[in-house]
Write a protein that holds these residues in place. Structure first.
Motif, PDB file in Angstrom:
ATOM      1  N   UNK A   1       1.140  -0.936   0.104  1.00  0.00           N
ATOM      2  CA  UNK A   1      -0.482   0.005  -0.270  1.00  0.00           C
ATOM      3  C   UNK A   1       1.186   1.343  -0.037  1.00  0.00           C
ATOM      4  N   UNK A   2       1.627   1.340   1.250  1.00  0.00           N
ATOM      5  CA  UNK A   2       2.570   2.256   0.954  1.00  0.00           C
ATOM      6  C   UNK A   2       3.418   2.356  -0.478  1.00  0.00           C
ATOM      7  N   UNK A   3       3.877   1.460  -0.975  1.00  0.00           N
ATOM      8  CA  UNK A   3       4.070   1.453  -2.314  1.00  0.00           C
ATOM      9  C   UNK A   3       3.528   2.506  -3.673  1.00  0.00           C
ATOM     10  N   UNK A   4       2.158   1.451  -3.348  1.00  0.00           N
ATOM     11  CA  UNK A   4       1.437   2.285  -4.127  1.00  0.00           C
ATOM     12  C   UNK A   4       1.344   4.014  -3.704  1.00  0.00           C
ATOM     13  N   UNK A   5       1.430   4.183  -3.073  1.00  0.00           N
ATOM     14  CA  UNK A   5       0.637   5.165  -2.468  1.00  0.00           C
ATOM     15  C   UNK A   5       1.785   6.598  -3.003  1.00  0.00           C
ATOM     16  N   UNK A   6       3.218   6.409  -3.342  1.00  0.00           N
ATOM     17  CA  UNK A   6       4.254   6.771  -2.652  1.00  0.00           C
ATOM     18  C   UNK A   6       4.842   6.597  -5.402  1.00  0.00           C
ATOM     19  N   UNK A   7       4.119   5.622  -5.326  1.00  0.00           N
ATOM     20  CA  UNK A   7       4.001   5.805  -7.128  1.00  0.00           C
ATOM     21  C   UNK A   7       2.654   6.992  -7.291  1.00  0.00           C
ATOM     22  N   UNK A   8       1.322   6.841  -6.837  1.00  0.00           N
ATOM     23  CA  UNK A   8       0.245   8.012  -7.115  1.00  0.00           C
ATOM     24  C   UNK A   8       0.716   9.442  -6.936  1.00  0.00           C
ATOM     25  N   UNK A   9       1.721   9.441  -5.811  1.00  0.00           N
ATOM     26  CA  UNK A   9       2.010  11.311  -5.755  1.00  0.00           C
ATOM     27  C   UNK A   9       3.233  11.763  -7.082  1.00  0.00           C
TER      28      UNK A   9
END
Length: 295
Positions: free
Chosen positions: A13-21
């Motif tokens: 989830x953290x990785x996806x959030x960072x990618x989205x940002x």
């Protein structure tokens, strides 16, 4: 679930959030440097474009460019507007265009459209369509869940109440406006259209459909569901908790929802009328001092 599984889920989830940002930052920079786009875009609207394209940056860019190209090709619908002017008041006096509160279990946003006055002479198709897009543009920069701004709708459900609709109403449709409306809905909407529900359908429904069907793609037409017997079948798709009291729901009266929508329009009036958010301009090649709408 084991601690290891929990940690893996959190890490994912953290990785996806960072990618989205990172993607949203890239998209914003691209937007600001693109002379085929306006000067500004609201962050929430940018997120909707990105989510609509399932996080694909290149496809998001294509959708954004189509959106603003169509807006500027039809300035009477998308640019030259004021939610408080006489044309808008006339529309909202005889019809309701209402985003409904909350989301469906599938995280879809629902909007309701219905006549308050059945007098066909009060219908002005172009002005009414412009009002529809103003309400939509307000909604797209408003959180779907005020309690959790990270949650965005996964799609759009439209409910059209056909009560009072006559062939006189259909005769007042403007073909160019109808084409522009449907093209924008099919190609440029920043959310995915999931379903269109037609309720309180008249006995001459087939005549109405024959008029509008030539302008609708087969893909979109498959999303339309006609409720010809009872409104009860609508509850299979839209929870009663989201519907107005007049439709057997629990979301308050039409009047209260109308008041909320009008307040949102007034609050966003400057945004809706600010050319920096909508107008695409670039220098004429033959005259560096002149400007025009992008076409």
């Amino acid at each position: 679930m084991s601690n290891a599984s929990v940690n893996e889920t959190e890490a994912s989830g953290t990785t996806e959030q960072l990618q989205q940002e990172r993607d949203l930052k890239e998209l914003l920079e691209w937007f600001q440097q693109n002379d085929r786009l306006p000067k500004e875009i609201e962050p929430l609207l940018l997120r909707r474009f990105y989510q609509c394209m399932f996080g694909d940056v290149e496809e998001t860019q294509k959708l954004i460019e189509v959106n603003y190209a169509l807006r500027n090709r039809h300035p009477r619908l998308f640019i030259q507007r004021d939610p408080l002017d006489a044309d808008s008041r006339r529309t909202f006096d005889y019809a309701d265009i209402l985003p409904l509160p909350g989301l469906t279990p599938d995280k879809y946003k629902v909007s309701l459209y219905c006549f308050r006055d059945f007098d066909a002479t009060k219908m002005h198709h172009t002005e009414d369509t412009r009002a529809f897009f103003m309400v939509s543009d307000c909604r797209f920069v408003t959180p779907d869940d005020p309690g959790n701004t990270d949650i965005l709708s996964e799609g759009e459900v439209q409910v059209f109440d056909m009560k009072g609709t006559t062939m006189r109403h259909i005769s007042r449709l403007t073909i160019s406006t109808l084409r522009a409306y449907i093209k924008f809905l099919q190609l440029a909407f920043p959310v995915r259209l999931r379903a269109i529900h037609m309720i309180n359908c008249p006995s001459y429904l087939d005549r109405i459909v024959s008029v509008v069907k030539p302008f609708i793609s087969e893909e979109v037409f498959k999303l339309i569901r006609f409720h010809t017997q009872s409104i009860d079948t609508l509850y299979e798709f839209v929870p009663r908790a989201m519907l107005p009291e007049e439709y057997g729901g629990e979301a308050g009266s039409l009047e209260s929802l109308r008041t909320q929508t009008q307040k949102s329009l007034a609050d966003h009036r400057d945004y809706l009328m600010n050319p920096d958010h909508w107008v695409v301009v670039k220098p004429e090649k033959r005259n560096g001092n002149s400007w025009r709408f992008f076409k």
